[in-house]
Write a protein that holds these residues in place. Sequence first.
Motif, mmCIF file in Angstrom:
data_model
loop_
_atom_site.group_PDB
_atom_site.id
_atom_site.type_symbol
_atom_site.label_atom_id
_atom_site.label_comp_id
_atom_site.label_asym_id
_atom_site.label_seq_id
_atom_site.Cartn_x
_atom_site.Cartn_y
_atom_site.Cartn_z
ATOM 1 N N LEU A 446 0.827 -1.204 0.000
ATOM 2 C CA LEU A 446 0.000 0.000 0.000
ATOM 3 C C LEU A 446 0.860 1.251 0.000
ATOM 4 C CD1 LEU A 446 -2.347 -1.125 2.912
ATOM 5 C CD2 LEU A 446 -2.686 -1.554 0.474
ATOM 6 N N ASP A 447 0.314 2.321 -0.540
ATOM 7 C CA ASP A 447 0.954 3.619 -0.399
ATOM 8 C C ASP A 447 0.934 4.013 1.079
ATOM 9 O OD1 ASP A 447 1.806 6.314 -1.881
ATOM 10 O OD2 ASP A 447 0.418 6.823 -0.251
ATOM 11 N N ALA A 448 2.062 4.457 1.601
ATOM 12 C CA ALA A 448 2.188 4.695 3.041
ATOM 13 C C ALA A 448 1.310 5.836 3.530
ATOM 14 C CB ALA A 448 3.645 4.981 3.395
ATOM 15 N N ILE A 449 0.927 6.744 2.648
ATOM 16 C CA ILE A 449 0.133 7.899 3.067
ATOM 17 C C ILE A 449 -1.355 7.690 2.790
ATOM 18 C CG2 ILE A 449 -0.208 10.386 2.818
ATOM 19 C CD1 ILE A 449 2.436 9.550 4.125
ATOM 20 N N SER A 450 -1.692 7.293 1.581
ATOM 21 C CA SER A 450 -3.106 7.171 1.205
ATOM 22 C C SER A 450 -3.699 5.806 1.512
ATOM 23 C CB SER A 450 -3.256 7.457 -0.289
ATOM 24 O OG SER A 450 -2.629 6.430 -1.058
ATOM 25 N N LEU A 451 -2.854 4.807 1.723
ATOM 26 C CA LEU A 451 -3.250 3.412 1.948
ATOM 27 C C LEU A 451 -3.891 2.774 0.716
ATOM 28 C CD1 LEU A 451 -4.645 3.435 5.611
ATOM 29 C CD2 LEU A 451 -2.312 3.121 4.810
ATOM 30 N N LEU A 452 -3.737 3.398 -0.446
ATOM 31 C CA LEU A 452 -4.207 2.783 -1.686
ATOM 32 C C LEU A 452 -3.213 1.717 -2.142
ATOM 33 C CD1 LEU A 452 -5.403 5.980 -3.603
ATOM 34 C CD2 LEU A 452 -6.798 4.333 -2.320
ATOM 35 N N SER A 453 -3.691 0.717 -2.836
ATOM 36 C CA SER A 453 -2.831 -0.386 -3.282
ATOM 37 C C SER A 453 -1.847 0.092 -4.339
ATOM 38 C CB SER A 453 -3.678 -1.526 -3.848
ATOM 39 O OG SER A 453 -4.515 -2.062 -2.838
ATOM 40 N N SER A 454 -0.575 -0.261 -4.172
ATOM 41 C CA SER A 454 0.469 0.105 -5.125
ATOM 42 C C SER A 454 0.783 -1.030 -6.078
ATOM 43 C CB SER A 454 1.747 0.499 -4.378
ATOM 44 O OG SER A 454 1.528 1.635 -3.585
ATOM 45 N N CYS A 455 0.456 -2.246 -5.683
ATOM 46 C CA CYS A 455 0.666 -3.420 -6.529
ATOM 47 C C CYS A 455 -0.561 -4.308 -6.417
ATOM 48 C CB CYS A 455 1.895 -4.221 -6.097
ATOM 49 S SG CYS A 455 3.448 -3.315 -6.091
ATOM 50 N N LYS A 456 -0.668 -5.210 -7.313
ATOM 51 C CA LYS A 456 -1.714 -6.220 -7.201
ATOM 52 C C LYS A 456 -1.387 -7.120 -6.020
ATOM 53 C CE LYS A 456 -4.110 -9.809 -9.832
ATOM 54 N NZ LYS A 456 -4.175 -10.573 -11.106
ATOM 55 N N GLU A 457 -2.395 -7.526 -5.274
ATOM 56 C CA GLU A 457 -2.156 -8.341 -4.083
ATOM 57 C C GLU A 457 -1.492 -9.664 -4.455
ATOM 58 O OE1 GLU A 457 -5.600 -10.719 -2.412
ATOM 59 O OE2 GLU A 457 -6.689 -9.117 -3.440
ATOM 60 N N PHE A 458 -0.646 -10.158 -3.532
ATOM 61 C CA PHE A 458 0.050 -11.429 -3.724
ATOM 62 C C PHE A 458 -0.664 -12.518 -2.932
ATOM 63 C CE2 PHE A 458 3.386 -8.111 -4.001
ATOM 64 C CZ PHE A 458 3.789 -8.325 -5.316
ATOM 65 N N ARG A 459 -0.764 -13.690 -3.525
ATOM 66 C CA ARG A 459 -1.374 -14.837 -2.841
ATOM 67 C C ARG A 459 -0.492 -16.069 -3.041
ATOM 68 N NH1 ARG A 459 -6.449 -14.684 -0.868
ATOM 69 N NH2 ARG A 459 -7.674 -12.802 -1.232
ATOM 70 N N PHE A 460 0.653 -16.054 -2.391
ATOM 71 C CA PHE A 460 1.588 -17.176 -2.505
ATOM 72 C C PHE A 460 1.789 -17.908 -1.180
ATOM 73 C CE2 PHE A 460 2.597 -14.335 -6.002
ATOM 74 C CZ PHE A 460 2.691 -15.219 -7.075
ATOM 75 N N SER A 461 1.213 -17.400 -0.109
ATOM 76 C CA SER A 461 1.294 -18.082 1.185
ATOM 77 C C SER A 461 0.080 -18.978 1.354
ATOM 78 C CB SER A 461 1.349 -17.062 2.334
ATOM 79 O OG SER A 461 2.512 -16.269 2.242
ATOM 80 N N HIS A 462 0.297 -20.129 1.973
ATOM 81 C CA HIS A 462 -0.781 -21.109 2.128
ATOM 82 C C HIS A 462 -1.443 -21.041 3.500
ATOM 83 C CE1 HIS A 462 0.263 -22.953 -1.704
ATOM 84 N NE2 HIS A 462 1.531 -22.929 -1.325
ATOM 85 N N GLY A 463 -1.052 -20.074 4.305
ATOM 86 C CA GLY A 463 -1.650 -19.885 5.615
ATOM 87 C C GLY A 463 -1.547 -18.430 6.005
ATOM 88 N N PRO A 464 -2.107 -18.044 7.141
ATOM 89 C CA PRO A 464 -2.009 -16.648 7.601
ATOM 90 C C PRO A 464 -0.561 -16.166 7.645
ATOM 91 C CG PRO A 464 -3.553 -17.873 8.968
ATOM 92 C CD PRO A 464 -2.905 -18.875 8.065
ATOM 93 N N VAL A 465 -0.337 -14.962 7.141
ATOM 94 C CA VAL A 465 1.013 -14.382 7.107
ATOM 95 C C VAL A 465 1.327 -13.831 8.495
ATOM 96 C CG1 VAL A 465 2.503 -12.665 6.028
ATOM 97 C CG2 VAL A 465 0.753 -13.832 4.669
ATOM 98 N N THR A 466 2.384 -14.331 9.107
ATOM 99 C CA THR A 466 2.711 -13.970 10.486
ATOM 100 C C THR A 466 3.829 -12.934 10.589
ATOM 101 O OG1 THR A 466 4.222 -15.855 10.599
ATOM 102 C CG2 THR A 466 1.965 -16.200 11.376
ATOM 103 N N HIS A 467 4.718 -12.881 9.607
ATOM 104 C CA HIS A 467 5.839 -11.935 9.648
ATOM 105 C C HIS A 467 6.047 -11.346 8.256
ATOM 106 C CE1 HIS A 467 6.609 -14.705 12.998
ATOM 107 N NE2 HIS A 467 7.249 -13.719 13.579
ATOM 108 N N ILE A 468 6.485 -10.095 8.234
ATOM 109 C CA ILE A 468 6.815 -9.450 6.973
ATOM 110 C C ILE A 468 7.951 -8.474 7.229
ATOM 111 C CG2 ILE A 468 5.105 -7.616 7.247
ATOM 112 C CD1 ILE A 468 4.531 -7.994 4.206
ATOM 113 N N SER A 469 8.942 -8.448 6.317
ATOM 114 C CA SER A 469 10.126 -7.621 6.544
ATOM 115 C C SER A 469 10.739 -7.214 5.207
ATOM 116 C CB SER A 469 11.154 -8.404 7.378
ATOM 117 O OG SER A 469 12.301 -7.625 7.619
ATOM 118 N N PHE A 470 11.298 -5.969 5.162
ATOM 119 C CA PHE A 470 11.961 -5.444 3.969
ATOM 120 C C PHE A 470 13.473 -5.481 4.154
ATOM 121 C CE2 PHE A 470 7.792 -3.578 3.372
ATOM 122 C CZ PHE A 470 7.632 -3.542 1.997
#
Length: 911
Positions: A446-470
């Motif tokens: 998402l855009d950090a200010i407007s919260l609008l989507s910047s990319c198409k959503e990804f669906r490659f995880s097979h369960g709830p996503v618990t961690h995310i890091s850059f």
Amino acid sequence: SLVWAATPGMLFQEDKQTSLHPLNLSWVFGYNSSLAVHSLMDGEDRVLLYVSSHTVVIHDILRNRQHHLQGHRNVISCLCVSEDRRWVATADRGPDALIIVWDTFSGIPVHTIFESHPEDGVRAIAISQDAKYLATISAGRVQRVCVWEWTSATEEPVCSVELRPDFGHQDYVIFNPQNPHEFVSNSKTQVIFYLWVKVSAQDEHMTSLLSLQTFKTMVGHFSQSVFHLNDSQALTATSAGKLVVWEPKEPQAKPLNMRATKLVPMQKESLTVLKVLESCIVTGDAKGQVKFYDAQLRFLTCYSHSKVGPIQSISFSKAPPDPPGASPASCMASSQPFATSVSLTLNRNFILSTSDATVLHVATDRPNFETVMEEAKQAVTAIACHPRQHLLAVGSHDGLLKVWDYQQTKYLVSRIFTQAGIQCLSYDPEGYFLAAGFTDGSVHILDAISLLSSCKEFRFSHGPVTHISFSHDSEYFATADEKYSVTVYKRVLQKGSRCWEHLAGLYSHYKPIRSILFGVQLDSNEPRLLSLGEDRWLVEYDLNRSSKDHLVVLHKDRIEQSAVPLCLAWYPQFSNESFILTANNCYKMKLYNTTTKMCRKTLLGPTYGSPLEKIQILPTANITDPQKHYLVYITKDKVGLQILPVDGNPHKSSAFICHPDGVSDLASSYDGCYIFTAGGDDCTVMKWEVNLNALDAAASLGGEDLLPFYNLLDGGREGEFFRELEDYFYYVQLRSHGIDTLESRQVSSHIPLEEIPSVMRAMGFYPSEEKIEEMINEVKFSRYVDTGEQVTEINLGDFIKLYINHRPAFGLSMTRIQRAFQVLGYENENGDKVIDRGDLLLLLQHRGEHMTEDELAWCLTTLLGRQPAGGGSQSDPYNPSGAAALTEEDIPTEITAEIFTADILGLPVAE
């Protein structure tokens, strides 16, 4: 005193003094929507009182300021407010449950009741009209009702009674406003009326009587009950939209012998709130409507809005003062004052709270409902701080994503995701994007200010996503999910704009993943990625060699033998050697070389009731000394700070209860001035102001050098334990020089490293072979990076630190041995968990750090105090032919945990 000199509104007029605590609660986002929200001020002033987790918040909405009443260690389960809004009583459930009465003018707790209901705490509480008495109902399966005269010095209830389980679980209670000796409570199915009378007015310590009577009716579930305006009746609201009217069989018998005389259908929607306000009866319902009726239940007016959810509470502004010359007697003399009273009631503004976590202000002279607060309806599980601005992103399981300016404590923007709940959040290092992981396995950028989507959503995880890091350069971001897989995404250009695409994923763990962490290569600016799981594997990935749908593992290291690692962080650079910091479930923190993954140091971590769940290095933007660093951590229910470098000194750490029912996430502001904690199911986020000077002062007061470590030994520096350690230390020197030698000895303050295990075991700490190797390597290579030389001996002071840091944090535990027998053993005919003697010997020889038959025989011979059979030599200390005889004679066929501990190991077992 401060209490009696206090006046309305002075709570926010006092200048805030600098706190002496390292962490100070500064703001609370969210509240407990299952409890009432109260209005404390008059007219248009909007000062609200509500509960957030274990804290009472007094919130001045218009001036955007909060005052916090802190004293409970458990989540507050109920509260009540006196008629004049000055006194607030709060109670909680759980261990060491409290009842606290607060003065809202000064914010001071004026009375605390300990152990009121020690079994399960308090389920419901009410305060009498004269603010002199409290009525409480316990939360246990068998409920107890107590009346307290809190204004007196006694800690005992005025009277109490135990309710039969067939009365139902009583969850609401209220006093008769015209008689403090009467009150009523209800469960979903039954209503109970009470009358309490002191046996002796002269002696308040004598046993008091409490009478009760119950009634049943099938009219839907009861919600709330009140006493009627005429004092001869009571009303109960139901989920079927009806009011039950209760009256005594005989007027003089009230409130005993009450019976249901009428069932008045008011509406179709469920009635959730019932109040008596001066000359009116007020109801709130599941459709969000507030209706006013007169004393004969004739409809007067209604306030409603299409977007208001089920009403949880209604709180009116204070009653205006009586006109000059007016008196209660004159008001009762004619019908005109009664009509005036109804008119004044209908013109009083009020505060609504709904079960979907919305608070609204209703001004009776305006048609609109004004939203005061709109908070998360479900668990708040994710928070993240912007890397360059004072922005806080908060995500919850109801799909609500909100961004706050935490410096000004102002809500900025929000977005609701309807398809799934938000599980984790992370800003990219430049602060342009916000990544959100969801419970359905999807990832949104998402855009950090407007919260609008910047990319198409990804669906490659097979369960709830618990961690995310850059990564540090935003070239990559990675996720971990509940199915134990790590997924990596790589940045690309799409139509001239930056975005990311899926690179590869891998099921790299077989137990839950606790951390994923990007870092920087030591010899380049390339990113590196690690993941840590409860399976004890630390996995490093080769991002350069990874390709589409192929994630390459560079290294895979098992970093724990028996403990479970729980969190991971890059350790600040204090020397020429770089480290990774981990914390495990045994309250130990460990430093691993970033290249070799060798455990270089084991240290005692904070011991505040539960192990560290998450750790972060506090940003140092406002710290003048570049060598000063601090660690932020959360445990199960606390948030804390730790001075770095870690050395096992307990005075360098401090922790505070933040969310008694569990902390779900942790975040730090980019400048290190604030720490934020999310409370999961309590639906709150707390903002903590950091005071590092207070933490440094506490560490200095705890002593320097070895003094803090001496205090961790039984008896301290002058105790028997320390003297025994000294004796062993010098005995080892004698043994290393040869006990029988006649030559003069050179007394030293050091012992050889190979003698460390012997002294540790003599002091009651029995490390495994792997732990012994870690201890020796820790000392041996402690100066290698700086000098290139290995250390071959250790002095007494360093040995004490080594012992403190490596021994079990809470000593030997019989519970652990019993748990092992539960797993490895079977239940015999007596119902005891036992291990067969032969199976035990096989397990010792073939599982874990397995022993040879000779080693096992030598150990058993020593432990049981037997000489080797057949006079075996030192190279063959145990004659195999005598092994069976030894075990059969000294070890029973079936071994319990107690036999193994007391008879074989020779350790004391608590009675």
